[in-house]
Design a protein around this motif. Structure first.
Motif, mmCIF file in Angstrom:
data_model
loop_
_atom_site.group_PDB
_atom_site.id
_atom_site.type_symbol
_atom_site.label_atom_id
_atom_site.label_comp_id
_atom_site.label_asym_id
_atom_site.label_seq_id
_atom_site.Cartn_x
_atom_site.Cartn_y
_atom_site.Cartn_z
ATOM 1 N N TYR A 186 -3.176 6.713 -7.486
ATOM 2 C CA TYR A 186 -3.209 5.688 -8.228
ATOM 3 C C TYR A 186 -3.963 4.580 -7.573
ATOM 4 O O TYR A 186 -4.339 4.334 -6.450
ATOM 5 C CB TYR A 186 -1.864 5.029 -8.542
ATOM 6 C CG TYR A 186 -0.807 4.620 -7.498
ATOM 7 C CD1 TYR A 186 -0.935 3.234 -6.961
ATOM 8 C CD2 TYR A 186 0.056 5.444 -6.521
ATOM 9 C CE1 TYR A 186 -0.295 2.787 -6.093
ATOM 10 C CE2 TYR A 186 0.527 5.030 -5.670
ATOM 11 C CZ TYR A 186 0.514 3.875 -4.977
ATOM 12 O OH TYR A 186 1.360 3.272 -4.040
ATOM 13 N N THR A 187 -4.337 3.609 -8.506
ATOM 14 C CA THR A 187 -5.378 2.468 -8.366
ATOM 15 C C THR A 187 -4.929 1.176 -8.816
ATOM 16 O O THR A 187 -4.770 0.833 -9.999
ATOM 17 C CB THR A 187 -6.615 2.914 -8.829
ATOM 18 O OG1 THR A 187 -6.621 2.909 -10.461
ATOM 19 C CG2 THR A 187 -7.223 4.161 -8.422
ATOM 20 N N TRP A 212 -7.640 4.139 0.428
ATOM 21 C CA TRP A 212 -9.088 3.834 0.572
ATOM 22 C C TRP A 212 -8.958 2.385 0.090
ATOM 23 O O TRP A 212 -8.312 1.835 -0.764
ATOM 24 C CB TRP A 212 -9.739 4.479 -0.888
ATOM 25 C CG TRP A 212 -9.849 5.982 -0.455
ATOM 26 C CD1 TRP A 212 -10.966 6.510 0.382
ATOM 27 C CD2 TRP A 212 -9.397 7.122 -0.532
ATOM 28 N NE1 TRP A 212 -10.935 7.885 0.472
ATOM 29 C CE2 TRP A 212 -9.625 8.227 0.047
ATOM 30 C CE3 TRP A 212 -7.737 7.294 -1.357
ATOM 31 C CZ2 TRP A 212 -9.137 9.588 -0.135
ATOM 32 C CZ3 TRP A 212 -7.209 8.413 -1.339
ATOM 33 C CH2 TRP A 212 -7.779 9.459 -0.923
ATOM 34 N N THR A 213 -9.684 1.512 0.969
ATOM 35 C CA THR A 213 -9.609 0.007 0.739
ATOM 36 C C THR A 213 -10.347 -0.513 -0.263
ATOM 37 O O THR A 213 -10.199 -1.693 -0.686
ATOM 38 C CB THR A 213 -10.215 -0.649 2.124
ATOM 39 O OG1 THR A 213 -11.721 -0.082 2.295
ATOM 40 C CG2 THR A 213 -9.262 -0.034 3.608
ATOM 41 N N GLY A 214 -11.232 0.377 -1.021
ATOM 42 C CA GLY A 214 -11.888 -0.160 -2.173
ATOM 43 C C GLY A 214 -12.959 -0.979 -1.617
ATOM 44 O O GLY A 214 -13.400 -1.453 -0.356
ATOM 45 N N ILE A 270 -8.279 5.707 4.964
ATOM 46 C CA ILE A 270 -7.242 5.625 5.967
ATOM 47 C C ILE A 270 -6.216 6.682 5.961
ATOM 48 O O ILE A 270 -5.580 6.703 4.928
ATOM 49 C CB ILE A 270 -6.598 3.987 5.895
ATOM 50 C CG1 ILE A 270 -7.430 3.096 6.027
ATOM 51 C CG2 ILE A 270 -5.384 4.091 7.185
ATOM 52 C CD1 ILE A 270 -7.163 1.543 5.944
ATOM 53 N N ASP A 271 -6.204 7.507 6.824
ATOM 54 C CA ASP A 271 -5.132 8.669 6.909
ATOM 55 C C ASP A 271 -3.895 7.956 7.526
ATOM 56 O O ASP A 271 -3.800 7.448 8.284
ATOM 57 C CB ASP A 271 -5.591 9.508 7.888
ATOM 58 C CG ASP A 271 -4.837 10.785 8.279
ATOM 59 O OD1 ASP A 271 -3.897 10.827 7.588
ATOM 60 O OD2 ASP A 271 -5.192 11.878 8.912
ATOM 61 N N CYS A 272 -2.941 8.164 6.437
ATOM 62 C CA CYS A 272 -1.813 7.673 6.614
ATOM 63 C C CYS A 272 -0.634 8.645 6.818
ATOM 64 O O CYS A 272 0.498 8.653 6.772
ATOM 65 C CB CYS A 272 -1.094 6.932 5.447
ATOM 66 S SG CYS A 272 -2.254 5.500 5.357
ATOM 67 N N ALA A 296 -14.722 -1.728 -6.785
ATOM 68 C CA ALA A 296 -14.176 -0.703 -6.828
ATOM 69 C C ALA A 296 -12.726 -0.760 -6.321
ATOM 70 O O ALA A 296 -12.713 -0.698 -4.984
ATOM 71 C CB ALA A 296 -15.010 0.450 -6.045
ATOM 72 N N GLY A 297 -11.635 -0.664 -6.955
ATOM 73 C CA GLY A 297 -10.615 -1.016 -6.442
ATOM 74 C C GLY A 297 -9.821 0.143 -5.582
ATOM 75 O O GLY A 297 -10.424 1.195 -5.185
ATOM 76 N N PRO A 298 -8.950 -0.647 -4.832
ATOM 77 C CA PRO A 298 -8.383 0.247 -3.863
ATOM 78 C C PRO A 298 -7.686 1.605 -4.322
ATOM 79 O O PRO A 298 -7.382 1.497 -5.478
ATOM 80 C CB PRO A 298 -7.145 -0.203 -2.887
ATOM 81 C CG PRO A 298 -7.279 -1.684 -3.447
ATOM 82 C CD PRO A 298 -8.295 -1.670 -4.572
ATOM 83 N N GLU A 299 -7.409 2.750 -3.571
ATOM 84 C CA GLU A 299 -6.988 3.995 -4.266
ATOM 85 C C GLU A 299 -5.727 4.175 -3.227
ATOM 86 O O GLU A 299 -5.964 4.212 -2.000
ATOM 87 C CB GLU A 299 -8.034 5.198 -4.338
ATOM 88 C CG GLU A 299 -7.337 6.130 -5.158
ATOM 89 C CD GLU A 299 -8.480 7.452 -5.625
ATOM 90 O OE1 GLU A 299 -8.202 8.301 -5.564
ATOM 91 O OE2 GLU A 299 -9.646 6.799 -5.424
ATOM 92 N N VAL A 300 -4.542 4.870 -3.787
ATOM 93 C CA VAL A 300 -3.654 5.327 -2.875
ATOM 94 C C VAL A 300 -2.978 6.964 -3.198
ATOM 95 O O VAL A 300 -3.389 6.954 -4.435
ATOM 96 C CB VAL A 300 -2.482 4.281 -3.056
ATOM 97 C CG1 VAL A 300 -1.241 4.899 -2.274
ATOM 98 C CG2 VAL A 300 -2.756 2.836 -2.858
#
Length: 158
Positions: free
Chosen positions: A23-24, A56-58, A93-95, A127-131
């Motif tokens: 989601y973004t 991803w931080t965007g 970022i690997d979580c 470009a927005g963050p992505e989760v």
């Protein structure tokens, strides 16, 4: 002086146990007419339903340094995982438990991106963050869950 921030969120409406989805957060902005300090995007996860996999931080309209922080089910305070990331790079970022150094049974309950510099009025995502999250196997058919995303910052200590 007007203090205002914005954020929207887009993602899937249906998924299944064991599946991964993205989601973004988008339309993230310092819509204030003054600069903000400690500008952040925070995401509270529905931990009964998902586990965080990647973020991803965007990419952002102003070059600034940012950090990535987490809270877990075993610790109440924020823990800095990454800092000094550039806002002009879409950092991955690997979580996973191993990447974050989490203990057995420990998982992320919320995370935030925190900008470590003054953020100007009009600052926004290009470009927005992505989760990326994985749906827990214990999620039942028809179970509903939702995450909560918010954006904020400080001006004059408030």
């Amino acid at each position: 002086m007007e203090l205002k921030t914005t954020v929207e969120k887009r993602g899937v409406e249906e998924t299944r146990a064991g599946k991964t989805f993205h989601y973004t957060p988008s339309n993230i902005q310092n819509a204030s007419n003054v600069p903000l300090f400690d500008f952040y995007i925070r995401d509270k996860l529905p931990d009964e339903a998902v586990r965080l996999e990647k973020v991803w931080t965007g990419e952002w309209s102003q070059r600034a340094k940012l950090g990535f922080e987490i809270r877990t089910n075993k610790k109440t305070g924020w823990r800095t995982v990454k800092e000094g990331l550039l806002s002009t790079v879409n950092n991955e970022i690997d979580c996973s438990r191993s990447a974050l150094g989490l203990a057995a049974g420990e998982y992320v309950t919320e995370f935030r991106l925190v900008f470590q510099e003054e953020i100007q009025p009009g600052f926004h995502d290009l470009a927005g963050p992505e989760v990326e999250v994985q749906v827990r196997e214990t999620v039942k058919d028809g179970q509903k869950f939702v995450n909560k995303v918010d954006v904020g910052g400080l001006y004059g200590g408030e």
